[in-house]
Design a protein around this motif. Structure first.
Motif, short mmCIF file in Angstrom:
data_model
loop_
_atom_site.label_atom_id
_atom_site.label_comp_id
_atom_site.label_asym_id
_atom_site.label_seq_id
_atom_site.Cartn_x
_atom_site.Cartn_y
_atom_site.Cartn_z
N THR D 162 0.83 -1.20 0.00
CA THR D 162 0.00 0.00 0.00
C THR D 162 0.87 1.26 0.00
O THR D 162 0.64 2.22 -0.76
CB THR D 162 -0.91 0.00 1.25
OG1 THR D 162 -1.71 -1.18 1.24
CG2 THR D 162 -1.79 1.23 1.29
N GLY D 187 -8.24 5.12 -3.20
CA GLY D 187 -8.24 3.82 -3.88
C GLY D 187 -7.03 3.00 -3.47
O GLY D 187 -7.13 1.79 -3.21
N LEU D 190 -7.45 1.55 0.06
CA LEU D 190 -8.53 0.57 0.26
C LEU D 190 -8.51 -0.60 -0.71
O LEU D 190 -9.24 -1.57 -0.51
CB LEU D 190 -9.89 1.29 0.15
CG LEU D 190 -10.13 2.42 1.13
CD1 LEU D 190 -11.51 3.02 0.91
CD2 LEU D 190 -9.99 1.94 2.57
N HIS D 191 -7.70 -0.53 -1.76
CA HIS D 191 -7.88 -1.50 -2.85
C HIS D 191 -7.73 -2.96 -2.41
O HIS D 191 -8.40 -3.84 -2.94
CB HIS D 191 -6.96 -1.18 -4.04
CG HIS D 191 -5.56 -1.63 -3.90
ND1 HIS D 191 -4.69 -1.11 -2.98
CD2 HIS D 191 -4.85 -2.56 -4.59
CE1 HIS D 191 -3.51 -1.69 -3.11
NE2 HIS D 191 -3.59 -2.56 -4.07
N ASP D 192 -6.85 -3.25 -1.49
CA ASP D 192 -6.64 -4.64 -1.07
C ASP D 192 -7.11 -4.89 0.35
O ASP D 192 -6.82 -5.94 0.92
CB ASP D 192 -5.13 -4.98 -1.15
CG ASP D 192 -4.72 -5.41 -2.55
OD1 ASP D 192 -5.61 -5.62 -3.40
OD2 ASP D 192 -3.51 -5.55 -2.80
N HIS D 219 -11.47 -10.50 -3.01
CA HIS D 219 -11.30 -9.26 -2.26
C HIS D 219 -11.76 -8.03 -3.03
O HIS D 219 -12.00 -6.99 -2.43
CB HIS D 219 -9.85 -9.10 -1.76
CG HIS D 219 -8.86 -8.83 -2.83
ND1 HIS D 219 -8.24 -9.80 -3.56
CD2 HIS D 219 -8.33 -7.66 -3.28
CE1 HIS D 219 -7.39 -9.26 -4.41
NE2 HIS D 219 -7.42 -7.96 -4.27
N LEU D 220 -11.94 -8.13 -4.34
CA LEU D 220 -12.43 -6.96 -5.06
C LEU D 220 -13.88 -6.66 -4.68
O LEU D 220 -14.21 -5.54 -4.27
CB LEU D 220 -12.31 -7.17 -6.57
CG LEU D 220 -10.90 -7.00 -7.15
CD1 LEU D 220 -10.03 -8.21 -6.90
CD2 LEU D 220 -10.94 -6.66 -8.62
N GLY D 223 -14.35 -5.99 -0.94
CA GLY D 223 -13.93 -4.63 -0.60
C GLY D 223 -15.04 -3.64 -0.92
O GLY D 223 -15.33 -2.73 -0.13
N ALA D 224 -15.67 -3.79 -2.08
CA ALA D 224 -16.75 -2.88 -2.45
C ALA D 224 -17.91 -2.99 -1.47
O ALA D 224 -18.51 -1.98 -1.08
CB ALA D 224 -17.22 -3.19 -3.88
N GLU D 245 -15.93 2.50 -4.92
CA GLU D 245 -16.25 1.09 -5.18
C GLU D 245 -15.81 0.68 -6.59
O GLU D 245 -15.30 -0.41 -6.81
CB GLU D 245 -17.75 0.82 -4.97
CG GLU D 245 -18.15 0.92 -3.49
CD GLU D 245 -19.66 0.99 -3.28
OE1 GLU D 245 -20.42 0.68 -4.22
OE2 GLU D 245 -20.09 1.36 -2.17
N LEU D 248 -12.21 -0.11 -6.59
CA LEU D 248 -11.89 -1.41 -5.98
C LEU D 248 -12.18 -2.56 -6.93
O LEU D 248 -11.35 -3.45 -7.12
CB LEU D 248 -12.67 -1.58 -4.67
CG LEU D 248 -11.89 -1.16 -3.42
CD1 LEU D 248 -11.42 0.27 -3.51
CD2 LEU D 248 -12.70 -1.37 -2.17
N HIS D 251 -9.62 -2.73 -10.02
CA HIS D 251 -8.17 -2.51 -9.89
C HIS D 251 -7.31 -3.64 -10.41
O HIS D 251 -6.09 -3.49 -10.52
CB HIS D 251 -7.79 -2.11 -8.45
CG HIS D 251 -7.60 -3.25 -7.50
ND1 HIS D 251 -8.57 -3.67 -6.66
CD2 HIS D 251 -6.54 -4.05 -7.24
CE1 HIS D 251 -8.12 -4.68 -5.91
NE2 HIS D 251 -6.89 -4.93 -6.26
#
Lengths: 328, 328, 328, 328, 328, 328
Positions: D162, D187, D190-192, D219-220, D223-224, D245, D248, D251
């Motif tokens: 990150t 982004g 939070l992406h992972d 996880h995509l 995460g959303a 969202e 995420l 990505h």
């Protein structure tokens, strides 16, 4: 149009191809034929007024006809007012090859060369099988094109394409002694034979449409079915039929081009490569020929979107697609 | 092994399947048979000493035999010393289904249901065609599997797979009234029929190998050829044959899975989707069944490398792949 | 237009849909509305002169209105001069289904059948979850289409598509006893529910555009988010939510069609196959219906560029896409 | 093993990681623990004889423990006979980072840098949202790895990954002024984040398995869903949530790598490119580091099967993956 | 081993290839060479005890050596105890072709044929260019293989492959008169020339490894760079160099096989097709030759995973890959 | 047009770009030039009557000229009647950047920054090599665009693109200490240098066509050839040339985008990623800028057919593609 004057009335006559034919009505309700005629000199819109339809008086797209009539000005161009029209007769001695794009050798000459190859087979089963199939399609094979729009889409193009592969095959077999010449040539002669039932072709040798059967089955599978039927009727062994049928259904090389199986023995692989090579050379040569020396063609859809280059160093500048003459 | 004791000498006898058979020589040069025998109770290595080969004394992989002999310890395990061995006879009343993985209904019961469907056809041409093809393969279709390793690779698996599609088809036709039931069912019954010539299968219903013809032509094209031959012999029209043959050569859906054409009418599309659905469900169910509730399977090569999840909420906990019983 | 004459002045009135509406100025600068109106009888260009805009006097694309006016000739065609226009009121008893392409059953009838299915669930968590989601979207689900341009792009098309899958699911579960009916049906009912937030749809049931959120997130992920939110609020367990959310994000089958995961259990796989089957049948039937018996359609972009064949042997000749009537 | 001698009896003690632990029985039926222990000095097989299991006496894979015992020869190698063993306690002051592969900065230091970035946001909604999500996962984010086997599969690897993207993002935003720094960094942070629920990770920071939810949703999407839930609870607007969202779920760049949508605005595209860049550099550097100067690595499965070249001209010869020190 | 007895002491001597060579120490620390030797009679493990390394006493993999020694039994097999060993000298008159897999014609014979083709060129620029390149690589081209593992991976395989394409090209140019023979043959002779710098090859003609430069640039680009350098030094025009360089960088046909450009003129296309044809025939023939008549090969990785069929009907039963003899 | 009035006769004069120029004949056969002229104020159709062609009186597309003439009405629009026209001379002090789309910094300023980077290299070989290549192309690099239609297709776009990558590279090297800065920057400066021979560009900096050589070889291979030639002439080692040439031929990342090799070391990978990142950001920013806030662009062919979203939250609202100003 290469029509010739007849008499002193201004009438002209000549042979030509019908490019389109539609029955229409005048404002007053009188039927007439609205035609487009073509020969090597170009094409022209034509009208046959007071058209009386009858079984012997039918005209359709791609008919080869003899016409007589007069040129009349219409808006900015000339039209042809047809006075007489009939199908061309054998006694006319008009050569259809002079009126439609054609292979550079006649069907008769090419078929004779193909049959000389068959006659040379040492494998009697293959000789029997290939002869019988050719016999069944003999009449149509003489003028059939190889495609609607792509490679060898000319009168007798199917024989021209077949013959090129046979000649390539002869060269290949001299280099690679382990290749079975009879088997390879059998595949070459039969690989596109079912195109004769896949497309509707007028007697002029121009394809108009795919048949329903052609669309639903394709010439690869249709060819295998025909070989199976004719082979069984002639006592050809199951082993031999399997080999030939495999060559037919695999000759497009990969599934995305319609092969039901990848080529699984050497002659099947060779057939698919020589088929591709001949088709590609034809298309590339045609494309390159349309642009000037030093220029690139537009993207060629059927050749992976390539822009082809005319380097201006071709073997000779001849107009013909393939110069067979010196071969004779 | 579920062998039963005979007499008091310690001898046992029973029915079993030969999983492998090899003729060997002892150190002293005496021939013997080295066997692996199997039944529902497991499998065991077995020897038939002093083997005298004769035409009536041949044993090979997948033969269904009756044996008598003795269990003898060898290293850490037990071996079976064969004293008598012969092919199972009808009068033995031994059911082969009890010894090899089999469909949950017998071939007879399933074929009867298929024939009831055929009898219900309103299209006489299709009734004639499908009946004639079934007639030609009747004997083998009763026990033929649907594959070597994949879905329905069990005795009578071909009928089981066919029947599932027919039942799905009936449901679909009730919902979509524009679907031609007779045509769809004809495709369903014939789509894999040429698997009977594509694979070598012992009379026990287990496939050992693909045939040469199967490898070179595949059951899609072979099926079309067979339908063409049988259909012509029975006077079926070219139009009908073309539709059925198209369904056969397109039923794998896409070229990468061997379809020579994409499905081009509704029943052909439906056949390819129902075929896939039944095959996938069979394979997914089998895979999921091998892992515990809450666990994922290893990657499934034939299912796009997916790890499948056993959520433990299956409709019922039955062992059978398909519970036909309640259907009766 | 199916307008009916009123009085003797030549005036007509009727219900219709606004296909386009634009405010313009005459050469003299006077505002007027330039409209295109449509009903089952066709469509017509219309003008509302001296248009005085006000909050209660707004008209836009896809509004369902009642108009009165006169037909006036303009150039070679007829125009409609609007004298009065207003939104259709409930008390008009005009059925919007008669004016836009619609599913063959009404939203009410279809939703009732869906709710009967939910009521039959044995799994209380799923019953709670699915009911709560339907409750939240109840009003819009009645008339929502399933797409802008593709399959079931008709008024109430979303329910029609959902119902077809439910009916297919019932048939499938009778054949494969290991399938969890409640889980499969939950997926079927919820799989496209977020299309209600993915597209802007007028109250007539015609989609005009994708929403920003729809473009950026898509109905698969939006559906999973909604199920998570509603499920948590109703105390549904994490395990159950995970299964349902997986079915939603995987129902397009493969990543290239937008699935975030491949289907990883049997009901998820089934849902994606039945969804595809219903969509394909709808599109193929529509395409085939536009050409004559014996003809092929143009290439269908959404069906892998296939030319589809109308074999003229459809189950019946009915006009409806799906004949539900006989089901009743 | 870096154990230190205690007393004169030959006993040794030290801190180490349990790499595997299995409860077994001796030939006499007495329970014992069969262990593999590891520290930076290597790993060793170990036995805890007479193991009395109790709630406070449980040991499993990846536990960080203190042991005392004796080295005893066994066959050709040494074994460790455990006399005492217990979980490491805070008062031991043993740093887990010294015993497992770890990021080069501690979780605390890295999280502080991330929070400085959040504090700098001008967009209050994003500040609220990102802070709230970090708050929810604060404890675990400190030591969570970024993967099981691939890039940043080390203790605190998630923060390390990150942070690298945040630093790259800062550089990029200085060059391209039109990029929204707050959005891009939101982004990136939070992406992972949902990897924290996608994998099971022991408190040592080593991942053992994917969770069921992780396998089924990924996880995509997870995460959303988390962002949506936390954002709504904190009053973040729908517009802002939709943008985050989307970042995420897109990505991974392309569907074949699991993206549910292609990136559709600039910050989403940038996030997916910087994510890839950091992951690739990590993996390439690791691979190249294992071969000598002038040599090629074996094919790297996760890098399109490339053989990578160690040209021996790296910026410096440091052992660390990323030399943060000079940054301080 | 085809070693011959010398004297009466039981000693043998002969020529052979070193397949592996490793310097080791005996238990007492005395150095010795552990070798594997091979000739047409097989291969054998060999030891050279008391090995005194010196610059003139170096042996490595693929060296061609003369040895003398004794056969000694070791466990169940024989070993060879080396007494004398040295590199083969010209005066030995030992033909390396008799000890390694080689093309069926010698390098000298094949190069002479290639140079006859060059001498026949009418295009003086191409004659200059191709001669100059051949001159630069003359020594190594005589024995270089065409690959490490795939087609023509034999001594002088590069010339053998080149010559086959030249012969195919001659046949093709007779059929298609528009092909530029000089250009096509220039491409054929130069297309793989940079393989000489792409692989490390011992003087025996066996490739061991790719060079660093070979890995990083590949023989397509390296060939273009060499042609550019040598062409400029010899005054060849930019136009001609561009055409030849294009043929080199495009001869793998498609990007996925390393072509930097698709072939864009006819000779470039032909070169890529003939290159593929020769390589495929070589590999298919080799594969088919390893199985019995009527059998299928295992899946061939380099041939799209095909199982190839040996139909037992090869042109002749010869062992040689290509029977050049009858060509002479 | 931003022309300024001269005198009182209504004449105007100004600088502008020729967008098209064609020599035509009036109805009376008098030659004239039919022009389209453009400056920042728009474009206009213009005529130069009585055009007397001479070597010093030639005008073509993209020439930068000074004109004088009169505006004359023609149909509904204005035309410009040219009275005098000549090429712009240095002494005019007209800045071409004001008349064509240009990078936001001048070529001089950007090249100076690039040369500062080169001067900072510690690797002397790379400093020599890169300086020598820049020297050879110095004149043209100042104004060359980076493409015909795609990213940075503006005057001096090549330097602008190069500089962006150099700036990104500096940021990256601060984060990843193992990256070789000199090598990465050498690749960045040279990667597109052969675009100078790949496209024909007028002195205004606008590309018209690809050259024949550009089409047949491409700037990747042409760059490697140029680096090889210039490097050898300057005594650069083979090792260094190989590394740089590899970076050039691999910088498009994957074969389908023209890379002859995948990037095989870290700096090569980084170059290809930074190249893509800069190109993508340029194109996305341009596309998004053409639509309103809250709207989506049409499908972008060069960006995988994505519809891009303008979220209206850009870093600033500036018009420039890259705001270098604040960097100064």
């Amino acid at each position: 149009m290469n029509f010739t004057p007849v008499g002193t009335s201004g009438a002209h006559e000549g042979y030509c191809l019908i490019k389109s034919a539609e029955k229409k009505l005048t404002a007053k309700g009188v039927p007439y034929l609205d035609l487009v005629l073509a020969d090597n000199g170009g094409e022209i819109s034509a009208k046959l007024w007071d058209y009386k339809e009858s079984p012997t008086n039918q005209f359709k797209k791609f008919d080869f006809v003899k016409v007589r009539g007069t040129f009349v000005p219409f808006n900015d161009t000339m039209q042809f007012r047809v006075e007489r029209i009939r199908q061309v007769l054998p006694e006319d001695n008009a050569m259809i090859e002079d009126y439609v794009p054609s292979a550079c050798l006649t069907g008769d000459v090419m078929l004779a060369e193909v049959e000389k190859v068959i006659a040379s087979f040492k494998d009697e089963e293959l000789k029997t099988l290939v002869s019988a199939v050719i016999e069944e399609y003999r009449e149509r094979i003489l003028y059939w094109p190889a495609a609607k729009n792509l490679h060898h889409a000319v009168r007798s193009g199917l024989l021209m394409h077949t013959l090129s592969i046979l000649r390539l095959a002869a060269g290949v077999c001299k280099i690679y002694k382990f290749v079975n010449y009879d088997l390879l040539c059998s595949g070459a002669i039969l690989h596109d034979i079912a195109k004769i039932e896949e497309m509707d072709v007028s007697s002029t040798g121009i394809a108009s449409e795919y048949t329903t059967k052609g669309n639903l089955l394709g010439h690869l599978v249709m060819g295998a079915i025909a070989v199976d039927r004719i082979g069984r009727a002639n006592g050809v062994s199951d082993e031999t039929l399997t080999l030939v049928e495999h060559m037919l259904i695999s000759h497009h090389g990969t599934p995305e081009f319609g092969a039901a199986k990848l080529p699984m023995f050497i002659e099947a692989e060779l057939l698919s490569e020589l088929d591709l090579l001949d088709a590609r050379l034809y298309e590339m040569h045609q494309a390159v020929d349309t642009v000037e020396e030093g220029a690139f063609t537009p993207r060629q859809w059927a050749l992976e979107n390539r822009n082809l280059y005319n380097h201006g160093r071709a073997g000779n500048g001849g107009v013909e697609l393939i110069n067979y003459n010196e071969e004779e």
